[in-house]
Scaffold this active site. Sequence first.
Site, PDB file in Angstrom:
ATOM      1  N   ASP A 151       0.815  -1.219   0.000  1.00 22.20           N
ATOM      2  CA  ASP A 151       0.000   0.000   0.000  1.00 22.20           C
ATOM      3  C   ASP A 151       0.843   1.260   0.000  1.00 22.20           C
ATOM      4  OD1 ASP A 151      -2.156  -1.666   0.034  1.00 22.20           O
ATOM      5  OD2 ASP A 151      -2.749  -1.255   2.101  1.00 22.20           O
ATOM      6  N   ARG A 160      -0.105   5.411  17.621  1.00 25.53           N
ATOM      7  CA  ARG A 160      -0.357   6.345  16.515  1.00 25.53           C
ATOM      8  C   ARG A 160       0.031   7.789  16.835  1.00 25.53           C
ATOM      9  NH1 ARG A 160       0.370   2.251  14.135  1.00 25.53           N
ATOM     10  NH2 ARG A 160      -1.258   1.107  13.028  1.00 25.53           N
ATOM     11  N   ASP A 173      -7.535   4.377  12.831  1.00 22.13           N
ATOM     12  CA  ASP A 173      -6.211   4.987  12.739  1.00 22.13           C
ATOM     13  C   ASP A 173      -6.203   6.293  11.953  1.00 22.13           C
ATOM     14  OD1 ASP A 173      -4.975   3.145  14.316  1.00 22.13           O
ATOM     15  OD2 ASP A 173      -4.208   1.916  12.676  1.00 22.13           O
ATOM     16  N   SER A 210      -4.659  -9.143   9.157  1.00 18.44           N
ATOM     17  CA  SER A 210      -4.178  -7.772   9.250  1.00 18.44           C
ATOM     18  C   SER A 210      -3.600  -7.609  10.643  1.00 18.44           C
ATOM     19  CB  SER A 210      -5.333  -6.784   9.029  1.00 18.44           C
ATOM     20  OG  SER A 210      -4.893  -5.461   9.264  1.00 18.44           O
TER      21      SER A 210
END
Length: 479
Positions: free
Chosen positions: A90, A171, A200, A252
């Site tokens: 990605d 994050r 996120d 994931s």
Amino acid sequence: MAHLQAVTSSVNPLAPAPNRECKLGAKASEFRGVPFVYRSTRNLSQACKTQGIRAVLASDKETDASSATNGRGLRGKLNKVVLAYSGGLDTSVIVPWLRENYGCEVVCFTADVGQGISELEGLEAKAKASGACQLVVKDLTEEFVKDYVYPCLRAGAVYERKYLLGTSMARPVIAKAMVDVAKDVGADAVAHGCTGKGNDQVRFELTFFSLNPDLQVVAPWREWDITGREDAIEYAKKHNVPVPVTKKSIYSRDRNLWHLSHEGDILEDPANEPNKDMYMMSVDPEDAPDKPEYLEIGIVSGIPVSINGKELSPASLLSELNDIGGRHGIGRIDMVENRLVGMKSRGVYETPGGTILAAACRELESLTLDREAIQFKDTMALKYAELVYAGRWFDPLRESMDAFMENITKTTTGSVRLKLYKGSVIVASRKSPYSLYREDISSFESGQIYDQADAAGFIKLYGLPMRVRAMLEKDLGKK
């Protein structure tokens, strides 16, 4: 490499985060006409990695604009974009997409928050092949644990009864570093590869807004026509970007020093039990040692500082507990949670070291906090966890609540001895110089401070409202 400077960390939990930098000579080269500058610790020895070395940015002179980004893109014009970069499919595709659509230079940024050396290897070649002009890698492990994990631990923050906030805490530290990098390289925008369905995207962007509201934010997954892995591969081939050849996981995953999360595949049906081979940080409790292991956690003002009397830096302490807890099958949870964006999702989390630390801090508080303090702290902890989960780390409310948590736990100092056995964390002993527990008062034997006869008057007054209500109902029943 020009030179190397490393400063060892202090075990004082209230001391500033250690200043660790590794200043490397820049490696500049040309790739498809793009001047490329690499800044990282990838070629350092493992010993250097263990010392917590941090890469610093290339000078402005080394990040000359390329002819490929002089014109306006398909969607507008940006000067330079800092991209949260993992090296996967990605983010490798996002690099040329940004250049094509915004006519900009792309600075790839990778944060080391303890996800493992294997995820950091080969980033230089991948970033170069994607068309980035610069790669920046920063080791944020100590900062992550000291300034983000430990405050949440001290607060007792747990989201929806189970989740110890592993991804939620990581994050903001990554996004904060991106804002710093953007300032250093003169970028006018930042970008991330988060999808439009997850939490996120909110966590990254609220941090960007809080720390630099002038930065533009680009979220390709909310803009482009790519809908899945096959589309991404096709776009990569079209733009001569080598497709990562690593085996695609059916799950994931997100990993940092605090936890490892698993989502997707069979987990999307809450009725399915996770496969035994899915777990990576912990053994199956059934396969854990038949003999329990004891360890003692030292705590100062609500912050862990030592294991079995050995003082360690925040990241080193957590890493060691991950190893210990993992071999005993500690810290596995399976939950269905409510995402911030409105949907429910099912995730499985491994948090071996964090589970041990949470138990230790909670048990020590049972000695050092009174009833009112514990109840109010627990009430605030729920809101604290919600704020962190929702990406509001830099919200004044969380910061104010953190000041309360720091003050209320200033006497939470002592040690807790725990027994680890086949997935369980069992408290064996607690001790603190600030303990409110008094054996001479709590004992069933007679004492001078507590007269059991006093309880009769207390009960009459405490139960008076209930007694009055019962008297009223009795009188009404007679009518």
